[in-house]
Scaffold this motif. Structure first.
Motif, PDB file in Angstrom:
ATOM      1  N   SER A  86       0.864  -1.226   0.093  1.00  0.00           N
ATOM      2  CA  SER A  86      -0.107   0.167   0.277  1.00  0.00           C
ATOM      3  C   SER A  86       0.787   1.618  -0.100  1.00  0.00           C
ATOM      4  O   SER A  86       1.780   1.162   0.486  1.00  0.00           O
ATOM      5  N   LEU A  87       1.065   2.784  -0.608  1.00  0.00           N
ATOM      6  CA  LEU A  87       1.056   3.479  -0.675  1.00  0.00           C
ATOM      7  C   LEU A  87      -0.266   5.127  -0.139  1.00  0.00           C
ATOM      8  O   LEU A  87       0.673   5.648  -0.270  1.00  0.00           O
ATOM      9  N   ARG A  88      -0.528   4.421   0.735  1.00  0.00           N
ATOM     10  CA  ARG A  88      -1.382   5.201   1.364  1.00  0.00           C
ATOM     11  C   ARG A  88      -0.948   5.786   2.272  1.00  0.00           C
ATOM     12  O   ARG A  88       0.448   5.106   2.936  1.00  0.00           O
ATOM     13  N   PRO A  89      -1.372   6.982   2.934  1.00  0.00           N
ATOM     14  CA  PRO A  89      -0.663   7.546   4.166  1.00  0.00           C
ATOM     15  C   PRO A  89      -0.904   6.431   5.595  1.00  0.00           C
ATOM     16  O   PRO A  89      -1.600   5.845   4.877  1.00  0.00           O
ATOM     17  N   ARG A  90       0.473   6.594   6.159  1.00  0.00           N
ATOM     18  CA  ARG A  90       0.059   5.362   7.578  1.00  0.00           C
ATOM     19  C   ARG A  90       0.087   6.413   8.333  1.00  0.00           C
ATOM     20  O   ARG A  90       1.291   6.863   9.132  1.00  0.00           O
ATOM     21  N   TYR A  91      -1.542   5.861   8.742  1.00  0.00           N
ATOM     22  CA  TYR A  91      -1.692   6.946  10.729  1.00  0.00           C
ATOM     23  C   TYR A  91      -1.312   5.645  11.953  1.00  0.00           C
ATOM     24  O   TYR A  91      -1.935   4.819  11.232  1.00  0.00           O
ATOM     25  N   PHE A  92      -0.592   5.475  12.398  1.00  0.00           N
ATOM     26  CA  PHE A  92      -0.408   5.296  13.975  1.00  0.00           C
ATOM     27  C   PHE A  92      -1.315   5.473  14.896  1.00  0.00           C
ATOM     28  O   PHE A  92      -0.313   6.977  15.385  1.00  0.00           O
ATOM     29  N   VAL A  93      -1.640   4.877  15.877  1.00  0.00           N
ATOM     30  CA  VAL A  93      -2.557   5.595  17.076  1.00  0.00           C
ATOM     31  C   VAL A  93      -2.336   4.129  18.191  1.00  0.00           C
ATOM     32  O   VAL A  93      -2.631   3.392  17.605  1.00  0.00           O
ATOM     33  N   GLY A  94      -1.378   4.327  19.051  1.00  0.00           N
ATOM     34  CA  GLY A  94      -1.165   3.904  20.314  1.00  0.00           C
ATOM     35  C   GLY A  94      -1.307   3.929  21.499  1.00  0.00           C
ATOM     36  O   GLY A  94      -0.962   5.271  22.022  1.00  0.00           O
ATOM     37  N   GLY A  95      -1.757   3.863  22.220  1.00  0.00           N
ATOM     38  CA  GLY A  95      -1.560   3.591  23.878  1.00  0.00           C
ATOM     39  C   GLY A  95      -0.799   2.685  24.407  1.00  0.00           C
ATOM     40  O   GLY A  95      -0.346   1.866  24.479  1.00  0.00           O
ATOM     41  N   GLY A  96      -0.634   3.893  25.317  1.00  0.00           N
ATOM     42  CA  GLY A  96       0.603   3.033  26.571  1.00  0.00           C
ATOM     43  C   GLY A  96       1.918   2.333  25.841  1.00  0.00           C
ATOM     44  O   GLY A  96       2.345   3.323  24.311  1.00  0.00           O
ATOM     45  N   THR A  97       1.622   1.035  26.037  1.00  0.00           N
ATOM     46  CA  THR A  97       3.296   0.345  25.442  1.00  0.00           C
ATOM     47  C   THR A  97       2.246  -0.161  24.337  1.00  0.00           C
ATOM     48  O   THR A  97       3.283  -0.960  23.961  1.00  0.00           O
ATOM     49  N   GLY A  98       0.943  -0.146  23.844  1.00  0.00           N
ATOM     50  CA  GLY A  98       0.662   0.070  22.857  1.00  0.00           C
ATOM     51  C   GLY A  98       1.633   0.111  21.529  1.00  0.00           C
ATOM     52  O   GLY A  98       1.409   0.240  20.332  1.00  0.00           O
ATOM     53  N   LEU A  99       2.209   1.159  22.032  1.00  0.00           N
ATOM     54  CA  LEU A  99       3.421   1.641  21.073  1.00  0.00           C
ATOM     55  C   LEU A  99       4.801   0.719  20.703  1.00  0.00           C
ATOM     56  O   LEU A  99       5.762   1.579  19.611  1.00  0.00           O
ATOM     57  N   ALA A 100       4.589  -0.283  21.399  1.00  0.00           N
ATOM     58  CA  ALA A 100       6.059  -0.969  20.723  1.00  0.00           C
ATOM     59  C   ALA A 100       5.657  -1.448  19.408  1.00  0.00           C
ATOM     60  O   ALA A 100       6.745  -1.868  18.374  1.00  0.00           O
ATOM     61  N   PRO A 101       4.829  -1.868  19.101  1.00  0.00           N
ATOM     62  CA  PRO A 101       4.832  -2.348  17.303  1.00  0.00           C
ATOM     63  C   PRO A 101       4.262  -1.757  16.926  1.00  0.00           C
ATOM     64  O   PRO A 101       5.298  -1.790  15.346  1.00  0.00           O
ATOM     65  N   LEU A 102       4.304  -0.244  17.196  1.00  0.00           N
ATOM     66  CA  LEU A 102       4.567   0.539  16.307  1.00  0.00           C
ATOM     67  C   LEU A 102       5.686   1.393  15.712  1.00  0.00           C
ATOM     68  O   LEU A 102       6.215   1.603  14.643  1.00  0.00           O
ATOM     69  N   LEU A 103       6.393   1.258  16.887  1.00  0.00           N
ATOM     70  CA  LEU A 103       7.983   1.854  16.909  1.00  0.00           C
ATOM     71  C   LEU A 103       8.487   0.873  15.817  1.00  0.00           C
ATOM     72  O   LEU A 103       9.575   1.256  15.216  1.00  0.00           O
ATOM     73  N   SER A 104       8.434  -0.428  16.523  1.00  0.00           N
ATOM     74  CA  SER A 104       8.951  -1.100  14.912  1.00  0.00           C
ATOM     75  C   SER A 104       8.850  -0.713  13.563  1.00  0.00           C
ATOM     76  O   SER A 104       9.364  -0.667  12.938  1.00  0.00           O
ATOM     77  N   MET A 105       7.470  -0.622  13.064  1.00  0.00           N
ATOM     78  CA  MET A 105       6.942  -0.398  12.142  1.00  0.00           C
ATOM     79  C   MET A 105       7.893   1.162  11.437  1.00  0.00           C
ATOM     80  O   MET A 105       7.647   1.200  10.446  1.00  0.00           O
ATOM     81  N   LEU A 106       7.797   1.614  12.018  1.00  0.00           N
ATOM     82  CA  LEU A 106       8.285   3.252  11.982  1.00  0.00           C
ATOM     83  C   LEU A 106      10.028   3.559  12.141  1.00  0.00           C
ATOM     84  O   LEU A 106      10.405   3.394  10.524  1.00  0.00           O
ATOM     85  N   ARG A 107      10.756   2.427  12.271  1.00  0.00           N
ATOM     86  CA  ARG A 107      12.396   2.284  12.634  1.00  0.00           C
ATOM     87  C   ARG A 107      12.117   1.594  11.180  1.00  0.00           C
ATOM     88  O   ARG A 107      13.375   2.057  10.320  1.00  0.00           O
ATOM     89  N   HIS A 108      10.692   0.578  10.728  1.00  0.00           N
ATOM     90  CA  HIS A 108      11.576  -0.607   9.925  1.00  0.00           C
ATOM     91  C   HIS A 108      10.901   0.342   8.332  1.00  0.00           C
ATOM     92  O   HIS A 108      12.442   1.427   7.376  1.00  0.00           O
ATOM     93  N   MET A 109      10.086   1.527   8.072  1.00  0.00           N
ATOM     94  CA  MET A 109      10.001   2.798   7.504  1.00  0.00           C
ATOM     95  C   MET A 109      11.193   3.502   7.238  1.00  0.00           C
ATOM     96  O   MET A 109      11.719   3.712   5.977  1.00  0.00           O
ATOM     97  N   ALA A 110      11.455   3.786   8.658  1.00  0.00           N
ATOM     98  CA  ALA A 110      12.600   4.624   7.886  1.00  0.00           C
ATOM     99  C   ALA A 110      14.295   4.320   7.840  1.00  0.00           C
ATOM    100  O   ALA A 110      14.747   4.424   7.258  1.00  0.00           O
TER     101      ALA A 110
END
Length: 345
Positions: free
Chosen positions: A213-237
């Protein structure tokens, strides 16, 4: 003994079939035939094995309604670990065929490299895998997946999302909320120490980036729900992926915020990333967003623009509220990907 035929169709249109006795649950029956479907707690408490009935009858053992909300159950959603067939069944899975394994997950020893508090009731656990039988040490997984960690000499394990990305040095980073009286939390507080060995099993999970997918990516995390989102963003970087990205990271109070330096570094290496820190009950001096991540998401969706892919991780109430908000702005379920974080004893 009555045996039923179960047909499961994955999101990409492929199928697997297995048989199941009325007394068996669907998850166990599949595993008896060498089909390992995505799951986690195996007792109706997490929702990781959720699928949807297309045709056929079944009954469910008791389960946590946060893992399977009443409206989802009414639509025909079910938990494979709690479902028993009463006829042949046709099911749909919310993941692609490549998420199904046909062999048991491997267990590997790891060493605790670091265990340190990073916020109120939250710790960072860093493990390093030991070399496997072939001498390899690499930690290989997809951003968003999790590992099961076993308390030494106990047979008790808990699953936690990985916060870093695949690497050759075997490092696995976890951001863990300490639950009062929780078995694994108590181990971390009282017994765990650097140098100690701990067995890990995985990776597992289908909460991963939609690479096509080339759509924009919005990540919504609460508390330690940040963990997998952080992995995704690091991968993007790391890959310098071009999709516009927004992160809405929410906590109840400022003392619960963590990884702020990491997020600042990410914003520098991923220039299209916009980060919104959200505090629900802030001090008067707080200058960031006041409210929940869903409030911030709603504010931005009201501005219009391209429809994003939405990645949600955190408590069930956050997931439900974000999903409802996204639907209200015309984002279809096929562009909403989520993982619920539920506390374990």
């Amino acid at each position: 003994m009555i045996i039923h035929v179960i047909t499961l169709t994955t999101r990409d249109g492929q199928q697997v079939r297995f048989t199941c006795e009325t007394e068996q649950n669907l998850l166990a029956a599949a595993e008896e035939e060498g089909i390992v479907l995505p799951s986690l707690c195996r007792d109706g408490g997490c929702g990781a094995c959720l699928c949807t009935r297309v045709d056929g009858d079944y009954h469910l053992d008791s389960y946590n309604p946060q893992a399977l909300p009443p409206d989802a159950a009414a639509r025909g959603d079910l938990l494979l670990c709690r479902a028993h067939p009463q006829s042949d069944l046709s099911l749909e899975a919310p993941y692609d065929f490549d998420r199904i394994r046909f062999e048991a997950l491997a267990s590997r020893p790891a060493e605790i490299v670091e265990l340190a508090p990073i916020a109120e009731n939250t710790v960072r656990l860093l493990l390093r895998l030991q070399p496997d039988s072939s001498g390899g040490q690499a930690a290989e997984f997809e951003p968003g997946q999790y590992m099961s960690l076993e308390i030494p000499d106990s047979g008790i394990s808990r699953a936690y999302s990985i916060a870093n990305t695949s690497n050759w040095t075997g490092e696995l980073e976890f951001l863990i909320r300490l639950q009062p009286g929780g078995t694994f939390s108590t181990y971390l507080e009282r017994e765990a120490k650097t140098g100690q060995r701990i067995d890990v099993r995985g990776p597992s999970g289908h909460f991963v980036l939609q690479a096509q997918s080339l759509r924009p990516r919005y990540f919504v995390g609460g508390g330690t729900g940040l963990a997998p989102l952080l992995s995704m963003l690091r991968h993007m970087a790391e890959l310098q992926e071009p999709q516009p990205a927004r992160l809405y990271f929410g906590v109840n109070r400022e003392a619960e915020l963590f990884c702020l330096n990491t997020l600042q570094e990410l914003s520098q290496t991923l220039p299209q990333l916009k980060i919104e820190l959200c505090v629900w009950h802030p001090e008067p001096s707080w200058t960031g967003f006041r409210g929940t991540p869903v409030d911030a998401l709603r504010r931005d969706l009201e501005q219009g623009g391209p429809v994003p892919d939405l990645y949600l991780c955190g408590p069930p109430a956050l997931i439900d509220a974000a999903t409802e908000t996204a639907r209200a702005f015309g984002i279809s379920d096929e562009h909403i990907f989520s993982e619920r974080f539920l506390p374990s004893n």
